[in-house]
Motif scaffolding. Sequence first.
Motif, PDB file in Angstrom:
ATOM      1  N   UNK A 197      10.789   7.468   1.742  1.00  0.00           N
ATOM      2  CA  UNK A 197      12.035   7.683   1.252  1.00  0.00           C
ATOM      3  C   UNK A 197      12.301   8.325  -0.319  1.00  0.00           C
ATOM      4  N   UNK A 198      13.458   8.715  -0.150  1.00  0.00           N
ATOM      5  CA  UNK A 198      13.786   9.594  -1.647  1.00  0.00           C
ATOM      6  C   UNK A 198      15.197   9.071  -2.131  1.00  0.00           C
ATOM      7  N   UNK A 199      15.100   8.684  -3.505  1.00  0.00           N
ATOM      8  CA  UNK A 199      16.351   8.506  -4.015  1.00  0.00           C
ATOM      9  C   UNK A 199      16.552   9.286  -5.237  1.00  0.00           C
ATOM     10  N   UNK A 200      17.910   9.939  -5.120  1.00  0.00           N
ATOM     11  CA  UNK A 200      18.433  10.831  -6.140  1.00  0.00           C
ATOM     12  C   UNK A 200      19.274   9.681  -7.194  1.00  0.00           C
ATOM     13  N   UNK A 201      18.764   9.729  -8.333  1.00  0.00           N
ATOM     14  CA  UNK A 201      19.142   8.951  -9.261  1.00  0.00           C
ATOM     15  C   UNK A 201      20.065   9.601 -10.391  1.00  0.00           C
ATOM     16  N   UNK A 202      21.175   8.923 -10.682  1.00  0.00           N
ATOM     17  CA  UNK A 202      22.200   9.666 -11.926  1.00  0.00           C
ATOM     18  C   UNK A 202      22.093   8.538 -13.113  1.00  0.00           C
ATOM     19  N   UNK A 256       0.823  -1.066  -0.107  1.00  0.00           N
ATOM     20  CA  UNK A 256       0.000   0.106  -0.126  1.00  0.00           C
ATOM     21  C   UNK A 256       0.974   1.484  -0.013  1.00  0.00           C
ATOM     22  N   UNK A 257       1.889   1.302  -0.866  1.00  0.00           N
ATOM     23  CA  UNK A 257       3.023   2.404  -1.009  1.00  0.00           C
ATOM     24  C   UNK A 257       2.622   3.154  -2.210  1.00  0.00           C
ATOM     25  N   UNK A 258       2.850   4.453  -2.327  1.00  0.00           N
ATOM     26  CA  UNK A 258       2.658   5.176  -3.831  1.00  0.00           C
ATOM     27  C   UNK A 258       3.880   5.824  -3.736  1.00  0.00           C
ATOM     28  N   UNK A 259       4.145   6.002  -5.236  1.00  0.00           N
ATOM     29  CA  UNK A 259       5.318   6.823  -5.311  1.00  0.00           C
ATOM     30  C   UNK A 259       5.374   7.918  -6.526  1.00  0.00           C
ATOM     31  N   UNK A 260       6.319   8.734  -6.869  1.00  0.00           N
ATOM     32  CA  UNK A 260       6.466   9.545  -7.949  1.00  0.00           C
ATOM     33  C   UNK A 260       7.953   9.406  -8.355  1.00  0.00           C
ATOM     34  N   UNK A 261       8.170   9.520  -9.725  1.00  0.00           N
ATOM     35  CA  UNK A 261       9.230   9.749 -10.148  1.00  0.00           C
ATOM     36  C   UNK A 261       9.628  10.851 -11.223  1.00  0.00           C
ATOM     37  N   UNK A 262      10.516  11.683 -10.792  1.00  0.00           N
ATOM     38  CA  UNK A 262      10.567  13.106 -11.529  1.00  0.00           C
ATOM     39  C   UNK A 262      11.945  12.906 -12.342  1.00  0.00           C
ATOM     40  N   UNK A 263      11.740  13.179 -13.444  1.00  0.00           N
ATOM     41  CA  UNK A 263      12.893  13.101 -14.345  1.00  0.00           C
ATOM     42  C   UNK A 263      13.403  14.689 -14.715  1.00  0.00           C
ATOM     43  N   UNK A 300      18.838   9.286   6.524  1.00  0.00           N
ATOM     44  CA  UNK A 300      18.342   8.064   6.534  1.00  0.00           C
ATOM     45  C   UNK A 300      17.409   7.943   5.419  1.00  0.00           C
ATOM     46  N   UNK A 301      16.583   8.786   5.166  1.00  0.00           N
ATOM     47  CA  UNK A 301      15.619   8.906   4.310  1.00  0.00           C
ATOM     48  C   UNK A 301      15.933   9.124   2.782  1.00  0.00           C
ATOM     49  N   UNK A 302      17.090   9.769   2.680  1.00  0.00           N
ATOM     50  CA  UNK A 302      17.459  10.184   1.254  1.00  0.00           C
ATOM     51  C   UNK A 302      18.773   9.659   0.890  1.00  0.00           C
ATOM     52  N   UNK A 303      18.571   8.749  -0.338  1.00  0.00           N
ATOM     53  CA  UNK A 303      19.568   7.828  -0.813  1.00  0.00           C
ATOM     54  C   UNK A 303      20.116   8.080  -2.067  1.00  0.00           C
ATOM     55  N   UNK A 304      21.036   7.605  -2.764  1.00  0.00           N
ATOM     56  CA  UNK A 304      21.806   8.088  -3.798  1.00  0.00           C
ATOM     57  C   UNK A 304      21.963   6.864  -4.594  1.00  0.00           C
ATOM     58  N   UNK A 305      21.885   6.752  -5.809  1.00  0.00           N
ATOM     59  CA  UNK A 305      22.017   5.493  -6.824  1.00  0.00           C
ATOM     60  C   UNK A 305      22.128   5.830  -7.966  1.00  0.00           C
ATOM     61  N   UNK A 306      23.028   5.104  -8.824  1.00  0.00           N
ATOM     62  CA  UNK A 306      23.242   5.391 -10.223  1.00  0.00           C
ATOM     63  C   UNK A 306      22.898   4.228 -11.166  1.00  0.00           C
ATOM     64  N   UNK A 307      22.295   4.643 -12.464  1.00  0.00           N
ATOM     65  CA  UNK A 307      21.897   3.571 -13.385  1.00  0.00           C
ATOM     66  C   UNK A 307      23.198   3.148 -14.004  1.00  0.00           C
ATOM     67  N   UNK A 308      23.285   1.989 -14.586  1.00  0.00           N
ATOM     68  CA  UNK A 308      24.396   1.501 -15.421  1.00  0.00           C
ATOM     69  C   UNK A 308      24.102   1.979 -16.920  1.00  0.00           C
ATOM     70  N   UNK A 346      21.741  13.350 -20.628  1.00  0.00           N
ATOM     71  CA  UNK A 346      22.211  14.212 -19.823  1.00  0.00           C
ATOM     72  C   UNK A 346      20.897  14.421 -18.843  1.00  0.00           C
ATOM     73  N   UNK A 347      20.373  13.284 -18.448  1.00  0.00           N
ATOM     74  CA  UNK A 347      19.043  13.304 -17.658  1.00  0.00           C
ATOM     75  C   UNK A 347      19.305  12.767 -16.087  1.00  0.00           C
ATOM     76  N   UNK A 348      18.531  13.097 -15.213  1.00  0.00           N
ATOM     77  CA  UNK A 348      18.692  12.312 -13.897  1.00  0.00           C
ATOM     78  C   UNK A 348      17.275  12.361 -13.531  1.00  0.00           C
ATOM     79  N   UNK A 349      17.156  11.636 -12.345  1.00  0.00           N
ATOM     80  CA  UNK A 349      15.679  11.456 -11.677  1.00  0.00           C
ATOM     81  C   UNK A 349      15.546  11.480 -10.152  1.00  0.00           C
ATOM     82  N   UNK A 350      14.597  11.754  -9.595  1.00  0.00           N
ATOM     83  CA  UNK A 350      14.154  11.518  -8.144  1.00  0.00           C
ATOM     84  C   UNK A 350      13.007  10.834  -7.827  1.00  0.00           C
TER      85      UNK A 350
END
Length: 463
Positions: free
Chosen positions: A120-125, A21-28, A84-92, A130-134
């Motif tokens: 939780x919030x993930x910063x995605x590289x 029962x979790x909802x989300x949003x992806x911001x490009x 704790x809530x803000x994390x960082x990850x990179x796409x291959x 030249x784009x990223x996402x949150x």
Amino acid sequence: MQRLTGADATFLYTQTPNAHMEIGACIVVDAEALPTGEALLRHTLDWLQPRLHLAPMMRRRLVRVPFQLDHPVWVEDPGFDVEYHVRHVALPAPGTFEQLGDLVGRLMSRRLDHSRPLWELYVIEGLDGGRGATFMKTHHAAVDGVAGFNLLASMVDLAAAAPPPDPPDVQWEPEPIPTDVRLVADATANLARQPLRGLKAARRLARQVADARTKHGSAKVVLGELGAPETRFNGTIGPHRRVRYFDLPLADVKAAKKRSGAKLNDLVLTVVGGGLRRYLERHDELPDAPLIAFVPISGRVPDAGGTDGNQTSMMYVALATDEDDPATRLARIAEASAAAKAVHADLGPSALVDLSALTGPALAAASLRLVDTFRLLERTRLGGNVVVSNIPGPDFPLYTAGARISGLFPMGPIGEGTGLNVTLLSYLDSLGFSVVADRDLVPDLDDLVDDLRAAWKELDSCL
């Protein structure tokens, strides 16, 4: 300390080990001007912290009442740690949109820690071009679709170099976690009033249904299309998710709306119905009866105040998947949707059954556990075959952490008995689709996305 409403608590009572029962949003975002690596994470934290007071739920944790004597409460978390809530990850490499969907699917498969504020919030590289996402996710007990968008709105700016918001008038203060003795004492006082509340809720609901039936003529019209046919989307879900994003040119969709005279939401439902028809037909699984969409409807009153929590009702709409011609399908969906909205207007948002108002929290929670144990939602398909939610978005550019937002993709949950969710949001010149599915029930989600695109082209060409 703030007690959850019955509607909010229902999303806790209906969660299972597989339905979170979790909802989300992806911001490009356009990420050329942003730092990278550890510096990007620190940049995001520095930007976010002065804005936390704009979204109070971000510093509130859930505390459950012993024996479920009453709904849980929100408490200003004394152990809040934004890092704790803000994390960082990179796409291959190469960082495709499909890889972004794969990553978000894995993140949506992980249950939030209920001993901390539920987000939780993930910063995605590394997204191509030249784009990223949150990516941000939270629990449906904290926000509904509109409140989730309001939460998102508090995290964006109208300019790249926008100054931080004004500080709050009252400084945030953590609260001590209430003792079990206090929680039980408060619950006992509320329980004394429960019989009267339950009687009032039952009388109100019976009166609303009776009045609507008198006006509309039959119980089926009032209660909606409950007889959803059996499909693969209504099997037993697992804990894992698949996610895909795509968009359509908003100008083309609005042009089709004008040519047809239909509403935008009816066009969307026709695209979904056409896509599901194509998909099931290819698998030789298309039922004779039309598939049913479960369509959430916001019950929020403009300017009534309050941006957190759930104020959502719903309606059922037959998707006319038994109809081959897309124009005829649109006409049938428009008629069914208009009838469902008329009934909803007469019933009002409060007619969405808040089980706890009728039975009390403990019995409501136990009843919903029995529903899960005996797989009643899967057997009855009361959640329809697919959830379809359409959220209006802004037609002007937004920015987050100094970067221009190029795409917004909100995501709704899947649940027991309904393993497919399609959520849409318009932003700038695009209508974005987020498709969330159970990983095993829909192993070929890319094919379904292709079917949805093809259904749009087919509909557009015949209008």
